[in-house]
Scaffold this active site. Structure first.
Site, short mmCIF file in Angstrom:
data_model
loop_
_atom_site.label_atom_id
_atom_site.label_comp_id
_atom_site.label_asym_id
_atom_site.label_seq_id
_atom_site.Cartn_x
_atom_site.Cartn_y
_atom_site.Cartn_z
N ASP A 1 -88.32 79.87 39.46
CA ASP A 1 -86.95 79.82 39.98
C ASP A 1 -86.47 81.26 40.10
O ASP A 1 -86.61 82.05 39.17
CB ASP A 1 -86.01 79.01 39.08
CG ASP A 1 -84.73 78.65 39.82
OD1 ASP A 1 -84.83 77.87 40.81
OD2 ASP A 1 -83.65 79.14 39.46
N SER A 2 -85.94 81.58 41.26
CA SER A 2 -85.64 82.98 41.53
C SER A 2 -84.39 83.10 42.38
O SER A 2 -83.90 82.12 42.93
CB SER A 2 -86.85 83.64 42.22
OG SER A 2 -87.37 82.82 43.23
N TYR B 1 -84.85 86.79 51.70
CA TYR B 1 -83.99 87.98 51.85
C TYR B 1 -84.79 89.28 51.93
O TYR B 1 -84.19 90.37 51.88
CB TYR B 1 -83.00 88.04 50.67
CG TYR B 1 -82.10 86.83 50.57
CD1 TYR B 1 -80.91 86.75 51.29
CD2 TYR B 1 -82.45 85.75 49.76
CE1 TYR B 1 -80.09 85.63 51.20
CE2 TYR B 1 -81.64 84.61 49.67
CZ TYR B 1 -80.47 84.57 50.39
OH TYR B 1 -79.66 83.46 50.31
N ASP B 2 -86.12 89.20 52.06
CA ASP B 2 -86.95 90.42 52.01
C ASP B 2 -86.52 91.52 53.00
O ASP B 2 -86.51 92.69 52.62
CB ASP B 2 -88.43 90.07 52.24
CG ASP B 2 -89.10 89.56 50.96
OD1 ASP B 2 -88.56 89.78 49.87
OD2 ASP B 2 -90.18 88.95 51.07
N GLY C 1 -93.70 81.02 51.13
CA GLY C 1 -93.73 82.45 50.83
C GLY C 1 -94.07 82.70 49.37
O GLY C 1 -94.90 83.56 49.05
N LYS C 2 -93.43 81.94 48.48
CA LYS C 2 -93.75 82.07 47.06
C LYS C 2 -95.22 81.72 46.80
O LYS C 2 -95.92 82.43 46.08
CB LYS C 2 -92.91 81.07 46.23
CG LYS C 2 -91.49 81.43 45.96
CD LYS C 2 -90.95 80.35 45.00
CE LYS C 2 -89.47 80.46 44.78
NZ LYS C 2 -88.97 79.40 43.87
N HIS D 1 -90.00 91.28 41.50
CA HIS D 1 -89.59 90.42 40.39
C HIS D 1 -90.66 89.38 40.07
O HIS D 1 -91.02 89.15 38.92
CB HIS D 1 -88.26 89.74 40.75
CG HIS D 1 -88.27 89.05 42.09
ND1 HIS D 1 -88.77 89.64 43.23
CD2 HIS D 1 -87.87 87.80 42.49
CE1 HIS D 1 -88.68 88.80 44.25
NE2 HIS D 1 -88.13 87.68 43.83
#
Ligand code: ITT
Length: 199
Positions: free
Chosen positions: A70-71, A155-156, A11-12, A181
């Site tokens: 990193d998120s 968590y979208d 996804g990223k 973000h």
């Protein structure tokens, strides 16, 4: 310059490809850069430290630059959890759906005005030669009472963005890329790359 996106999260990777691609930057996955296995222990004490650990571990050869992210999602009523532990929330046995269900269970029937949360993204970019750029982006919102929307990842479907009143799961990729973000961190990175005259 080609930027290797040092992530194992599809996804990223898709978001980096879309956002940086639209800005004219060339990006590729670790596999495309010939790096088969880079998943270092994320034992830093901040998002920024973990992004640096991931970028250093990727270590591609030649002319590649590296970008690591990193998120996490910080929920105020949970005192900032899951935060830096967002990917591991609830233990190794859970998938994204299991982590979302755990989050909803932990928050319970907390009223909407107290369900405030934010996504945070730290990006570390290491250029060939070793120059390191670190930037951060955040976006504010609330945690929904139930999942809404099918788009995105993680968590979208639970994160209601303040600016639109929709979950990221209900927003298209280009819509999420205006406010998220990660999009804000990428824009900050691009500004720094432009200062350095790197394309
Ligand atoms: P890499 O370390 O390989 O990049 P990861 O998924 O383990 O992949 P993190 O350690 O940074 O990455 O964990 C971030 C987690 O936070 C991620 O797995 C999601 O659960 C959540 N997250 C981060 N950004 C998100 C986004 O834009 N939408 C939904 N969930 C997100």
């Amino acid at each position: 310059m080609i930027f290797v996106i040092a992530t194992n999260n599809k996804g990223k990777l898709a978001e980096f490809e879309a956002i940086m691609g639209r800005e004219g930057y060339r990006v590729c996955s670790m596999a495309e850069a010939g790096i088969e296995n880079s998943a270092p222990e994320e034992n830093g004490s901040s998002y920024a430290e973990n992004a640096l650990i991931k970028a250093k571990a990727c270590n591609p050869s030649g002319e590649y630059a590296v970008i690591a992210d990193d998120s996490g999602l910080e929920v105020d009523v949970l005192k900032g959890a899951p935060g830096m532990y967002s990917a591991r929330y609830g233990g190794a046995g859970l998938d994204d759906g299991g982590r979302r269900r755990k989050l909803l269970a932990e928050i319970g029937d907390t009223p909407m005005e107290e369900r405030t949360a934010r996504f945070v993204c730290a990006i570390c970019c290491i250029l060939p030669g070793g120059k390191t750029i670190q930037v951060e982006g955040r976006c504010e919102g609330h945690i929904a009472f139930e999942e809404k929307g099918e788009n995105g990842f993680g968590y979208d479907p639970l994160f209601i963005l303040q600016e639109t009143g929709l979950t990221f799961g209900e927003m298209s990729e280009p819509e999420k890329a205006v406010y998220s973000h990660r999009a804000r961190a990428i824009q900050a990175l691009i500004a720094r790359l432009k200062e350095e005259n790197i394309k």
